[in-house]
Design a protein around this motif. Structure first.
Motif, PDB file in Angstrom:
ATOM      1  N   CYS A  42       0.779  -1.109  -0.030  1.00 34.45           N
ATOM      2  CA  CYS A  42      -0.007   0.116   0.036  1.00 34.45           C
ATOM      3  C   CYS A  42       0.882   1.389   0.009  1.00 34.45           C
ATOM      4  N   ALA A 231     -11.928 -11.079   9.219  1.00 28.55           N
ATOM      5  CA  ALA A 231     -11.198  -9.837   9.418  1.00 28.55           C
ATOM      6  C   ALA A 231      -9.972 -10.456  10.510  1.00 28.55           C
ATOM      7  N   THR A 257      -9.902  -9.403   5.342  1.00 31.02           N
ATOM      8  CA  THR A 257      -9.930  -7.822   5.183  1.00 31.02           C
ATOM      9  C   THR A 257      -9.257  -7.037   6.229  1.00 31.02           C
ATOM     10  N   LYS A 258      -9.311  -5.869   6.335  1.00 24.64           N
ATOM     11  CA  LYS A 258      -8.659  -5.019   7.249  1.00 24.64           C
ATOM     12  C   LYS A 258      -7.292  -4.978   7.565  1.00 24.64           C
ATOM     13  N   VAL A 259      -6.543  -5.553   6.654  1.00 28.56           N
ATOM     14  CA  VAL A 259      -5.167  -5.617   6.333  1.00 28.56           C
ATOM     15  C   VAL A 259      -4.490  -4.060   6.795  1.00 28.56           C
ATOM     16  N   ASP A 260      -5.344  -3.054   6.249  1.00 29.91           N
ATOM     17  CA  ASP A 260      -4.450  -1.964   6.534  1.00 29.91           C
ATOM     18  C   ASP A 260      -4.430  -1.626   7.961  1.00 29.91           C
ATOM     19  N   SER A 261      -5.333  -1.918   8.473  1.00 20.20           N
ATOM     20  CA  SER A 261      -5.613  -1.590   9.998  1.00 20.20           C
ATOM     21  C   SER A 261      -4.481  -2.617  10.986  1.00 20.20           C
ATOM     22  N   TYR A 264      -1.335  -0.748  10.422  1.00 15.41           N
ATOM     23  CA  TYR A 264      -1.350   0.112  11.115  1.00 15.41           C
ATOM     24  C   TYR A 264      -0.877   0.028  12.615  1.00 15.41           C
ATOM     25  N   SER A 305      -7.778  -4.723   1.555  1.00 16.70           N
ATOM     26  CA  SER A 305      -8.467  -3.569   2.449  1.00 16.70           C
ATOM     27  C   SER A 305      -9.522  -3.044   1.599  1.00 16.70           C
ATOM     28  N   SER A 306     -10.657  -3.094   2.138  1.00 19.05           N
ATOM     29  CA  SER A 306     -11.788  -2.419   1.165  1.00 19.05           C
ATOM     30  C   SER A 306     -11.721  -0.863   1.201  1.00 19.05           C
ATOM     31  N   ASP A 308      -8.907   0.556   0.352  1.00 15.75           N
ATOM     32  CA  ASP A 308      -8.169   0.766  -0.639  1.00 15.75           C
ATOM     33  C   ASP A 308      -7.664  -0.390  -1.721  1.00 15.75           C
ATOM     34  N   TYR A 312      -2.387  -4.133  -1.885  1.00 10.73           N
ATOM     35  CA  TYR A 312      -2.338  -5.792  -1.303  1.00 10.73           C
ATOM     36  C   TYR A 312      -2.659  -6.717  -2.635  1.00 10.73           C
TER      37      TYR A 312
END
Ligand code: GDP
Length: 514
Positions: A42, A231, A257-261, A264, A305-306, A308, A312
């Motif tokens: 990302c 998630a 999902t939520k790999v951005d989080s 972070y 990541s939904s 973005d 990924y």
């Protein structure tokens, strides 16, 4: 000079140099684009390697456009010898055109390609046209139903909205955030493509059903494939469901999902040790190992990541789905996707290009109208419809531009000033009619694509204009990938970027920014 009457005349088209097709000279690209296999980071959504690879593909693609072949005997197609010659020419053009696309990009099956090709080769043009019509009808009417299942809170609704190119706050979006768990499936139609339905299914864990009963209750036969979302780690329930889906001879895909989080949080807790690649790999391995323990062998897990989709594994998911879908459903699937990266935009373009080509072949194969060399009012209407459709497919229709302008806090006029496609059919110069302008496009298209387009095919001019329009819309869509950058300071008068790869009369790029 162009001769103009009430119709729009054009000529000189037959004198363009031919496309080089000898094996030695042939630089035909692999037009179908292989998505990168690696996870896209990302922090580096458009890696230099990816960009340069893309540039090469684009460059090569822009120099070759396979087209319905010339018909040396136009206007005499009643003779069987002529039909045979014309059919033979068309068969070899047909072959060449589809060879340029990768399997996962082809919108008709190999079997259908073979069947049309052999009819053309035999000179049985009516039968070839009927097969092309059937194929086009199948593509246009193909429904696509995608089941998205997973526990509440895993991000199903957000993922569904992202696939529908919708924000959570838009009318008709699937409600996100903490809401009551429902035990019913909920359909969400794509706002622009009513043939596409995404189904929000309650997670199997929230029902008390065994996998087989769950699938019966959820009407599994209606879906083209399942997306199983989590998630965190996939649970035993998810694995059992996958096994049951496989038994029902349907495909399933695990989406984490939520790999951005996750990234972070990791960065905040261990900033010095932070390594994005390693963390993503760890998440993936963990998911795969757990699924293996639950008897799902060779599980492929896509990290997403939904918020973005360009990052990924979404691009890999897209290519995998395309490969595994029946050919006639690939077109509708591609058109449904948001323009997340240049690769996706090119895949959408390739899919539409095949449709435009099939339409041209269908119209041209039986045409006995002598080559007139003018653009009629009907042609202009056809072109208007085509342009409207392409703009919708690439999210550049007036309604979408209005929403985009609103989000960017700029006026629609300012947004449009950065695009070419909204102005393709408007008359801008006092001394040039629309017909003349269209003829200019034909010349530009021919000079860029390298030769005459099916010189004697009556419909070739429409074909080349449709392709020119398509390339312009594609180019605009790529410009808008950078919209945040272009309009980052909406108070600023802003630069005006013209789309790349749109050529001027001399075949020179007009890709300049003011
Ligand atoms: P559902 O109950 O499975 O439909 O889950 P929702 O889509 O309502 O998502 C639950 C919460 O997770 C919401 O607050 C979303 O904004 C958030 N969410 C969903 N997907 C993602 C994602 O990919 N990344 C991040 N950071 N948050 C997400």
């Amino acid at each position: 000079m162009y001769r103009c009457t009430s119709k729009f005349y054009w000529h000189g088209f037959l004198t363009f140099p031919p496309i080089s097709t000898t094996p030695e000279e042939d630089t035909s690209p692999e037009v179908g684009i292989q998505a990168p296999r690696d996870t896209v980071k990302c922090s580096d959504p458009a890696t230099p390697a990816l960009l340069s690879q893309q540039k090469i593909i684009n460059n090569r693609a822009s120099h070759t456009t396979s087209v319905p072949s010339a018909d040396p005997a136009m206007g005499q197609s009643s003779s069987s010898t002529v039909s045979h010659t014309k059919g033979g020419d068309l068969a070899s053009s047909f072959d060449k055109f589809f060879k340029d696309f990768k399997v996962e990009s082809k919108i008709i099956s190999q079997e259908t390609i073979e069947s049309i090709r052999s009819r053309l080769k035999e000179g049985d043009l009516p039968s070839a046209v009927s097969a092309i019509s059937d194929a086009l009808r199948e593509i246009d009417n193909a429904p696509l139903s995608i089941a998205v299942t997973g526990e509440s809170g895993t991000g199903k609704s957000t993922f569904i909205n992202a696939l529908r190119c919708m924000g959570a706050e838009e009318d008709g979006a699937a409600p996100t955030g903490p809401i009551e768990t429902t035990f019913e499936r909920t359909p969400y139609k794509h706002p622009k493509f009513p043939n596409v339905t995404l189904w929000d299914l309650p997670g199997i864990g929230t029902t008390n059903f065994q996998p087989h009963d769950y699938l019966e209750k959820m009407k599994f036969r209606e879906y083209d494939f399942f997306i199983i979302i989590s998630a965190t780690r996939f649970k035993i329930n998810d694995a059992q469901l996958a096994v049951a889906i496989k038994k029902m001879k349907k495909n399933f895909y695990f989406v984490r999902t939520k790999v951005d989080s996750d990234l972070y949080n990791q960065k905040r807790s261990q900033p010095n040790k932070f390594n994005e690649h390693e963390i993503l790999q760890r998440i993936r391995n963990d998911c795969v190992t757990r699924l293996q323990k639950a008897n799902v062998s060779n599980a492929q897990v896509f990290l997403v990541s939904s918020f973005d989709l360009a990052c990924y594994d979404f691009q890999n998911l897209e290519t995998t789905l395309l490969r595994e879908l029946p050919a006639h459903k690939r077109h509708i699937f591609m058109q449904n996707l948001p323009n997340i990266t240049e690769v996706t935009i090119d895949q959408k373009r390739d899919s539409l290009k095949q449709k435009v080509w099939l339409e041209a072949l269908k119209a041209g194969a039986l045409a006995t109208v002598p080559f007139m060399g003018y653009i009629s009012d009907n042609d202009v209407e056809t072109l208007k419809d085509a342009l409207t459709l392409y703009r919708v497919y690439f999210g550049l229709d007036d309604a979408s531009l209005k929403i985009m302008a609103n989000d960017l806090h700029v006026s629609v006029e300012k947004l449009m000033a950065n695009l070419k496609c909204p102005h393709l059919l408007s008359i801008e110069k006092d001394d040039e009619s629309l017909g003349e302008k269209l003829l200019r496009y034909v010349e530009i298209f021919c000079s860029v694509s390298g030769g005459p387009i099916a010189a004697a095919l009556y419909y070739s001019k429409i074909y080349s204009l449709q392709n020119y329009f398509l390339e312009t819309v594609v180019s605009d869509a790529k410009v808008l990938l950078k919209k945040e950058e272009i309009f980052k300071d909406s108070e600023d008068p802003g630069q005006t970027y013209l789309p790349q790869d749109v050529r001027n009369e001399n075949g020179e790029s007009e890709a300049v920014s003011a």
